[in-house]
Design a protein around this motif. Structure first.
Motif, PDB file in Angstrom:
ATOM      1  N   ILE A  30      54.693  -5.282  69.813  1.00 44.51           N
ATOM      2  CA  ILE A  30      55.603  -5.341  68.675  1.00 44.51           C
ATOM      3  C   ILE A  30      57.058  -5.234  69.128  1.00 44.51           C
ATOM      4  O   ILE A  30      57.960  -5.825  68.521  1.00 44.51           O
ATOM      5  CB  ILE A  30      55.274  -4.236  67.641  1.00 44.51           C
ATOM      6  N   GLY A  31      57.314  -4.522  70.217  1.00 43.95           N
ATOM      7  CA  GLY A  31      58.690  -4.366  70.693  1.00 43.95           C
ATOM      8  C   GLY A  31      59.324  -5.660  71.145  1.00 43.95           C
ATOM      9  O   GLY A  31      60.554  -5.788  71.160  1.00 43.95           O
TER      10      GLY A  31
ATOM     11  N   ILE B  38      61.703  12.037  71.887  1.00 42.18           N
ATOM     12  CA  ILE B  38      61.814  11.019  70.838  1.00 42.18           C
ATOM     13  C   ILE B  38      61.828   9.628  71.458  1.00 42.18           C
ATOM     14  O   ILE B  38      61.184   8.698  70.938  1.00 42.18           O
ATOM     15  CB  ILE B  38      63.074  11.263  69.983  1.00 42.18           C
ATOM     16  N   ARG B  39      62.525   9.476  72.570  1.00 46.04           N
ATOM     17  CA  ARG B  39      62.539   8.176  73.244  1.00 46.04           C
ATOM     18  C   ARG B  39      61.137   7.789  73.708  1.00 46.04           C
ATOM     19  O   ARG B  39      60.751   6.614  73.658  1.00 46.04           O
ATOM     20  CB  ARG B  39      63.501   8.208  74.428  1.00 46.04           C
ATOM     21  N   ALA B  40      60.366   8.784  74.134  1.00 49.91           N
ATOM     22  CA  ALA B  40      58.986   8.509  74.559  1.00 49.91           C
ATOM     23  C   ALA B  40      58.138   8.043  73.380  1.00 49.91           C
ATOM     24  O   ALA B  40      57.324   7.119  73.510  1.00 49.91           O
ATOM     25  CB  ALA B  40      58.369   9.755  75.193  1.00 49.91           C
TER      26      ALA B  40
ATOM     27  N   LYS C 195      56.327   4.330  72.750  1.00 50.18           N
ATOM     28  CA  LYS C 195      54.930   4.127  72.351  1.00 50.18           C
ATOM     29  C   LYS C 195      54.835   3.140  71.195  1.00 50.18           C
ATOM     30  O   LYS C 195      53.948   2.279  71.159  1.00 50.18           O
ATOM     31  CB  LYS C 195      54.295   5.458  71.943  1.00 50.18           C
ATOM     32  N   VAL C 196      55.749   3.288  70.242  1.00 55.14           N
ATOM     33  CA  VAL C 196      55.748   2.369  69.093  1.00 55.14           C
ATOM     34  C   VAL C 196      55.981   0.944  69.578  1.00 55.14           C
ATOM     35  O   VAL C 196      55.273   0.012  69.177  1.00 55.14           O
ATOM     36  CB  VAL C 196      56.830   2.773  68.065  1.00 55.14           C
TER      37      VAL C 196
END
Length: 240
Positions: free
Chosen positions: A37-38, A17-19, A23-24
Motif C-alpha cells: 500500500i505504501g 510511531i515511525r515503526a 508496518k502500515v
C-alpha cells in the motif's frame, strides 16, 4: 564519546510511531494484489484519538512519501501552517487507485500521465472521501484549509485503515489533558500566524473548527473528572 546513529537519534516515542507507520506502508494493497500500500497512489485521511476525521488529501507520488512527510516532521504545508498537528493523528485510511498510478498521458499515450492529469483523476475520489468523512464528523467539518474541488461522487475502493500509535504510547497520547494542552498550543500558533499575515478564509475556518474541537474536548474532560461546567448563572456572577 560514541556517536549516536541517525536512526537512534529521535526519542523512543518517535521511533515507535515511525515503526508502526512503516508496518502500515508494508501492508498488502487490497486493490493491487502483490503490491504494498505504501507504493500506491490515491486518497488518504487522518483521524484523531476519538476517531474523528481531521484531514483529507490526495497524492500522485506514493502514500509512503506523502504520509511520511506529514507525520515524521518533514516539510508539509499543512504542518507548517499549523493546520495539521501530527501529534493529533492516531490512525490513517488509505484508498489506493491503481488506474491513476498506471494512467497514460492523453496527449502522449506512450508516456505516463502528468501530475495535473493524475490530479484530475484523483479529484472525484478525494471529494467523495471528504464528503463521507464530513458527514461522519461530529463537527460536520474537516480541518483542510483549501476547499476541495466539488465533483460528482464516485464509488470508493476497499480501504486500508490502521492505527499508527503503538499500544505502549496509546494511553499517554490519548490523555485528555495532554491533548487539550496540545490543541490549545496549535490554536495559539495558528491565530498568531493569521494576525501576522494575509491568509485565506480557509485558515480562518480552520481556526474556528480547532476552537470548537478544543471546546468539545474540554467539556468531555469536565465530565470525565466529575466537575460541573459553568452555567449562565455562574457567568452572571463573574460579571458582577
Amino acid at each position: 564519546m560514541a556517536k549516536i546513529a541517525k536512526k537512534d537519534q529521535p526519542p523512543l516515542a518517535v521511533r515507535l510511531i515511525r515503526a508502526e507507520l512503516a508496518k502500515v506502508m508494508a501492508a498488502d494493497d487490497p486493490n493491487s494484489p502483490g503490491c504494498r500500500i505504501g507504493d500506491a497512489v490515491g486518497v488518504y485521511a487522518y483521524f484523531d484519538y476519538d476517531d474523528e476525521p481531521i484531514y483529507v488529501g490526495q497524492t500522485s507520488s506514493s502514500f509512503r512519501d506523502r504520509v511520511s512527510r506529514h507525520l515524521t516532521g518533514q516539510r508539509s504545508d499543512a504542518v507548517a501552517k499549523f493546520i495539521l498537528d501530527p501529534f493529533e493523528v492516531a490512525s490513517v485510511s488509505l484508498w489506493s487507485l491503481p488506474h491513476v498510478q498506471q494512467a497514460k498521458s492523453s496527449k502522449n499515450p506512450g508516456q505516463k500521465a502528468s501530475s495535473a492529469e493524475k490530479k484530475a483523476l484523483l479529484n472525484p475520489f478525494e471529494y467523495t472521501v471528504y464528503k463521507v468523512l464530513e458527514g461522519r464528523s461530529k463537527f460536520h467539518a474537516v480541518l483542510n484549509e483549501g476547499v476541495i474541488q466539488a465533483t460528482e461522487l464516485v464509488d470508493l475502493p476497499p480501504v486500508v485503515h490502521a492505527r499508527i500509535i503503538p499500544a505502549q504510547l496509546w494511553d499517554d497520547r490519548k490523555h485528555s489533558d495532554v491533548r487539550i494542552a496540545r490543541r490549545a498550543a496549535t490554536i495559539s500558533r495558528l491565530s498568531q500566524m493569521i494576525s501576522e499575515r494575509e491568509v485565506s478564509g480557509g485558515m480562518r475556518r480552520t481556526l474556528l473548527l480547532q476552537a470548537r474541537r478544543l471546546t468539545w474536548l474540554a467539556e468531555q474532560r469536565i465530565h470525565e473528572v466529575g466537575a460541573e461546567a459553568p452555567d449562565a448563572e455562574d457567568a452572571a456572577i463573574g460579571d458582577e
